[in-house]
Design a protein around this motif. Structure first.
Motif, mmCIF file in Angstrom:
data_model
loop_
_atom_site.group_PDB
_atom_site.id
_atom_site.type_symbol
_atom_site.label_atom_id
_atom_site.label_comp_id
_atom_site.label_asym_id
_atom_site.label_seq_id
_atom_site.Cartn_x
_atom_site.Cartn_y
_atom_site.Cartn_z
ATOM 1 N N ARG A 18 0.858 -1.178 0.000
ATOM 2 C CA ARG A 18 0.000 0.000 0.000
ATOM 3 C C ARG A 18 0.891 1.224 0.000
ATOM 4 O O ARG A 18 1.945 1.226 0.619
ATOM 5 C CB ARG A 18 -0.854 0.048 1.270
ATOM 6 N N CYS A 19 0.451 2.267 -0.673
ATOM 7 C CA CYS A 19 1.237 3.501 -0.751
ATOM 8 C C CYS A 19 1.391 4.114 0.649
ATOM 9 O O CYS A 19 0.403 4.254 1.382
ATOM 10 C CB CYS A 19 0.559 4.490 -1.686
ATOM 11 N N VAL A 20 2.605 4.464 1.010
ATOM 12 C CA VAL A 20 2.843 5.059 2.330
ATOM 13 C C VAL A 20 2.257 6.464 2.433
ATOM 14 O O VAL A 20 2.147 7.023 3.526
ATOM 15 C CB VAL A 20 4.361 5.126 2.676
ATOM 16 N N GLY A 21 1.867 7.029 1.299
ATOM 17 C CA GLY A 21 1.282 8.368 1.325
ATOM 18 C C GLY A 21 -0.237 8.331 1.411
ATOM 19 O O GLY A 21 -0.837 8.935 2.299
ATOM 20 N N CYS A 22 -0.878 7.581 0.495
ATOM 21 C CA CYS A 22 -2.339 7.651 0.379
ATOM 22 C C CYS A 22 -3.023 6.297 0.563
ATOM 23 O O CYS A 22 -4.244 6.206 0.438
ATOM 24 C CB CYS A 22 -2.721 8.237 -0.976
ATOM 25 N N GLU A 23 -2.248 5.252 0.837
ATOM 26 C CA GLU A 23 -2.767 3.911 1.108
ATOM 27 C C GLU A 23 -3.388 3.221 -0.103
ATOM 28 O O GLU A 23 -4.040 2.188 0.034
ATOM 29 C CB GLU A 23 -3.753 3.932 2.285
ATOM 30 N N VAL A 29 4.942 3.242 -2.902
ATOM 31 C CA VAL A 29 4.635 4.649 -3.175
ATOM 32 C C VAL A 29 3.929 4.685 -4.522
ATOM 33 O O VAL A 29 4.454 4.166 -5.509
ATOM 34 C CB VAL A 29 5.907 5.518 -3.261
ATOM 35 N N CYS A 30 2.732 5.275 -4.584
ATOM 36 C CA CYS A 30 2.024 5.330 -5.863
ATOM 37 C C CYS A 30 2.655 6.407 -6.737
ATOM 38 O O CYS A 30 3.415 7.250 -6.259
ATOM 39 C CB CYS A 30 0.542 5.613 -5.642
ATOM 40 N N ALA A 31 2.335 6.372 -8.014
ATOM 41 C CA ALA A 31 2.956 7.306 -8.957
ATOM 42 C C ALA A 31 2.674 8.755 -8.571
ATOM 43 O O ALA A 31 3.552 9.620 -8.662
ATOM 44 C CB ALA A 31 2.460 7.024 -10.370
ATOM 45 N N GLU A 32 1.448 9.002 -8.097
ATOM 46 C CA GLU A 32 1.095 10.380 -7.740
ATOM 47 C C GLU A 32 1.897 10.897 -6.552
ATOM 48 O O GLU A 32 2.435 12.000 -6.574
ATOM 49 C CB GLU A 32 -0.387 10.461 -7.403
ATOM 50 N N CYS A 33 1.971 10.064 -5.507
ATOM 51 C CA CYS A 33 2.714 10.483 -4.319
ATOM 52 C C CYS A 33 4.215 10.591 -4.610
ATOM 53 O O CYS A 33 4.905 11.430 -4.025
ATOM 54 C CB CYS A 33 2.464 9.519 -3.163
ATOM 55 N N ALA A 34 4.700 9.753 -5.501
ATOM 56 C CA ALA A 34 6.133 9.789 -5.829
ATOM 57 C C ALA A 34 6.558 11.175 -6.297
ATOM 58 O O ALA A 34 7.685 11.615 -6.049
ATOM 59 C CB ALA A 34 6.458 8.739 -6.889
#
Ligand SMILES: [Zn+2]
Length: 219
Positions: A18-23, A29-34
């Motif tokens: 799961r993305c550490v930013g937005c889950e 890390v999802c592309a957006e949070c990256a």
């Protein structure tokens, strides 16, 4: 996925990243949070280049996963950015097209700690990074520098003076290893005061390795 063991594959199905930013499911890390991970401010030493700001909670979580939670593939999250910094460094030094030998040295753990953890996270970072740079003439050297003293975890020491003292002479160059003019690039996960890098550099310079730089994931 292909490098995974059967057991790891099962785990990744049961507990997907799961993305550490937005889950969001699917990656650490999802592309957006990256795109929103903040760059590091300049470290205190000019021979150290850091990529991300350690104050960012997502970076802290990722580093913790990589170091303490056996989440070895967290190294892959940092590899593209590290490869970018490495490419830039080699270009600046005129070494991209073979100007001289460059050794990438993951900052070692003590033998005891490596045994407990099962791996050196800096080594994972080095391998993940070079995997993205085929054809670049750099070799990873895990047999040049060793950590002789099992120092306390830096995170457990709150006083800056104690941190610096804790690291005094804890690295040494493996006996018999001498310099033939290579550039040494140390690689580590986090630098705060720069004390670890300074201690490693001191040991290298004492053994005749005079061109020593460092790259860290976070500062
Ligand atoms: Zn995200």
């Amino acid at each position: 996925v292909c490098g995974m063991s059967f057991f790891q594959k099962i785990l990744s199905v049961l507990f997907p990243d799961r993305c550490v930013g937005c889950e969001t499911l699917g990656a650490l890390v999802c592309a957006e949070c990256a795109h929103t991970l903040p760059p590091a401010s300049s470290p205190e030493r000019d021979f150290i280049t850091s990529v991300f700001a350690y104050r960012d909670p997502r970076i802290r979580i990722l580093v913790r996963m990589l170091k303490y939670k056996n989440t070895r593939h967290a190294a892959d999250v940092f590899a593209p950015a590290l490869a970018g910094v490495l490419t830039e460094f080699l270009g600046e030094e005129g070494m991209l097209l073979g100007g001289g030998d460059v050794i990438l040295v993951p900052v070692p753990l003590s033998r005891k700690r490596k045994k407990t953890r099962g791996y050196n996270q800096a080594e994972l970072l080095a391998r993940a990074t070079l995997a993205l740079m085929p054809g670049v003439r750099i070799r990873i050297d895990t047999n040049l520098l060793e950590k002789t003293v099992d120092t306390k975890q830096q995170a457990d020491i709150t006083k800056r003076s104690e941190r610096l003292q804790n690291l005094g002479d804890c690295f040494r160059v493996v006996s018999g290893r001498t310099s033939s003019g290579e550039t040494v690039l140390l690689l580590d996960d986090v630098t705060t005061t720069g004390a670890t890098i300074m201690a490693a550099r001191k040991a290298l310079r004492a053994a005749g390795f005079h061109k020593v730089y460092a790259i860290t994931v976070a500062h």
